[in-house]
Design a protein around this motif. Structure first.
Motif, PDB file in Angstrom:
ATOM      1  N   ALA A   1      -8.115 -37.667 -29.406  1.00 50.97           N
ATOM      2  CA  ALA A   1      -6.653 -37.650 -29.344  1.00 50.97           C
ATOM      3  C   ALA A   1      -6.174 -37.080 -28.022  1.00 50.97           C
ATOM      4  O   ALA A   1      -5.254 -37.609 -27.389  1.00 50.97           O
TER       5      ALA A   1
ATOM      6  N   LEU B   1      -2.521 -38.127 -27.362  1.00 54.56           N
ATOM      7  CA  LEU B   1      -1.913 -38.107 -28.688  1.00 54.56           C
ATOM      8  C   LEU B   1      -2.153 -36.763 -29.365  1.00 54.56           C
ATOM      9  O   LEU B   1      -3.051 -36.014 -28.982  1.00 54.56           O
ATOM     10  N   LYS B   2      -1.326 -36.468 -30.365  1.00 53.50           N
ATOM     11  CA  LYS B   2      -1.641 -35.366 -31.265  1.00 53.50           C
ATOM     12  C   LYS B   2      -2.731 -35.845 -32.229  1.00 53.50           C
ATOM     13  O   LYS B   2      -2.834 -37.042 -32.514  1.00 53.50           O
TER      14      LYS B   2
ATOM     15  N   SER C   1      -2.903 -35.525 -35.404  1.00 55.83           N
ATOM     16  CA  SER C   1      -2.291 -36.153 -36.580  1.00 55.83           C
ATOM     17  C   SER C   1      -1.861 -37.589 -36.277  1.00 55.83           C
ATOM     18  O   SER C   1      -1.971 -38.474 -37.132  1.00 55.83           O
ATOM     19  N   GLU C   2      -1.384 -37.832 -35.045  1.00 58.30           N
ATOM     20  CA  GLU C   2      -0.973 -39.182 -34.648  1.00 58.30           C
ATOM     21  C   GLU C   2      -2.186 -40.101 -34.562  1.00 58.30           C
ATOM     22  O   GLU C   2      -2.120 -41.269 -34.983  1.00 58.30           O
TER      23      GLU C   2
ATOM     24  N   GLU D   1      -3.281 -41.071 -38.050  1.00 59.41           N
ATOM     25  CA  GLU D   1      -2.378 -42.103 -38.588  1.00 59.41           C
ATOM     26  C   GLU D   1      -2.741 -43.479 -38.040  1.00 59.41           C
ATOM     27  O   GLU D   1      -2.744 -44.477 -38.777  1.00 59.41           O
ATOM     28  N   LYS D   2      -3.053 -43.547 -36.733  1.00 60.38           N
ATOM     29  CA  LYS D   2      -3.422 -44.828 -36.130  1.00 60.38           C
ATOM     30  C   LYS D   2      -4.772 -45.323 -36.665  1.00 60.38           C
ATOM     31  O   LYS D   2      -4.960 -46.520 -36.894  1.00 60.38           O
TER      32      LYS D   2
END
Length: 230
Positions: free
Chosen positions: A172, A177-178, A180-181, A184-185
């Motif tokens: 990440a 990105l975070k 968590s993001e 999600e992806k």
């Protein structure tokens, strides 16, 4: 009438309770590190296809426990947050005690407990059994069978270096990105799937080079190829 147990009596009746289980066996202990004798008894229950539920409350499950549990079909393991109770029961008796299912406690500590027989105290046994079932219901079943864990692995960094892959947080960071993001992806692209709010790796994720790992220090995590396309 409930029977008082000292340290040696607790260990004795715990072993007898496991040996005598013919239908079900529930073992609830914050700490889980089994000695060889306990593993031998539980492996025998597995061969007899007895339904065994183990609930523990500390995330640092040792790699040797994970690898051993992976081989057993009828033993299911769950993690319960904030667990402090120690309760062991089969279809006939229940032991409520200070003793953890941990080899150090069984050898070194001074413990106390009580033995409850279903035939003598049916209401007391019923209350203990129902509370044990509640703890099982609120716990998260650990998918031990997903991946074998190497007992030589000492942590995330060692596995990163050995495999040339990155943890989710490192990947990440690389992608801006975070974490968590990124998760999600990965779920959106079906590399992971969400089960009751927890990510599990899919076959597509494995085919893409993803791996599930369990560290005694860090708990569960994933490794991904640095070149993974998101």
């Amino acid at each position: 009438m409930a029977k008082f147990l000292n340290t040696s009596a607790t260990n004795y009746f715990l072993e007898e309770m496991i040996k005598d289980a013919k239908d079900r066996l529930v073992l609830i202990s914050p700490f889980l590190k089994l000695n060889d004798r306990m593993k031998e008894l539980l492996a025998d229950k597995d061969r007899l296809k007895i339904d065994v539920r183990i609930v523990y409350g500390k995330s640092e499950l040792q790699p040797e426990e994970i690898n051993w549990l992976k081989e057993l079909t009828y033993i299911r393991t769950s993690f319960c947050k904030n667990l402090h109770a120690k309760c062991y029961l089969n279809e006939d008796i229940c032991i409520i005690t200070s003793l953890n299912l941990y080899e150090f406690s069984q050898v070194n500590n001074n413990e106390m407990g009580v033995l409850i027989r279903r035939s003598d105290d049916p209401e007391l046994y019923k209350d203990a059994y129902e509370e044990a079932q509640r703890i099982i219901r609120i716990s998260d079943e650990v998918r031990i069978t997903m991946e074998r864990v190497s007992s030589e692995g000492e942590g995330k960094q060692d596995n990163e270096e050995a495999t040339g892959k990155l943890t989710s947080s490192k990947l990440a960071q690389k992608l801006g990105l975070k974490t968590s993001e990124l998760i999600e992806k990965l779920i959106a692209q079906e590399f992971l799937e969400d089960r009751d709010g927890k990510p599990y790796i899919t076959q597509k994720g494995k085919d893409a080079g993803g791996e599930f790992r369990m560290s005694p220090k860090f708990g569960p995590y994933f490794l991904w190829p640095e070149s993974l396309t998101i």
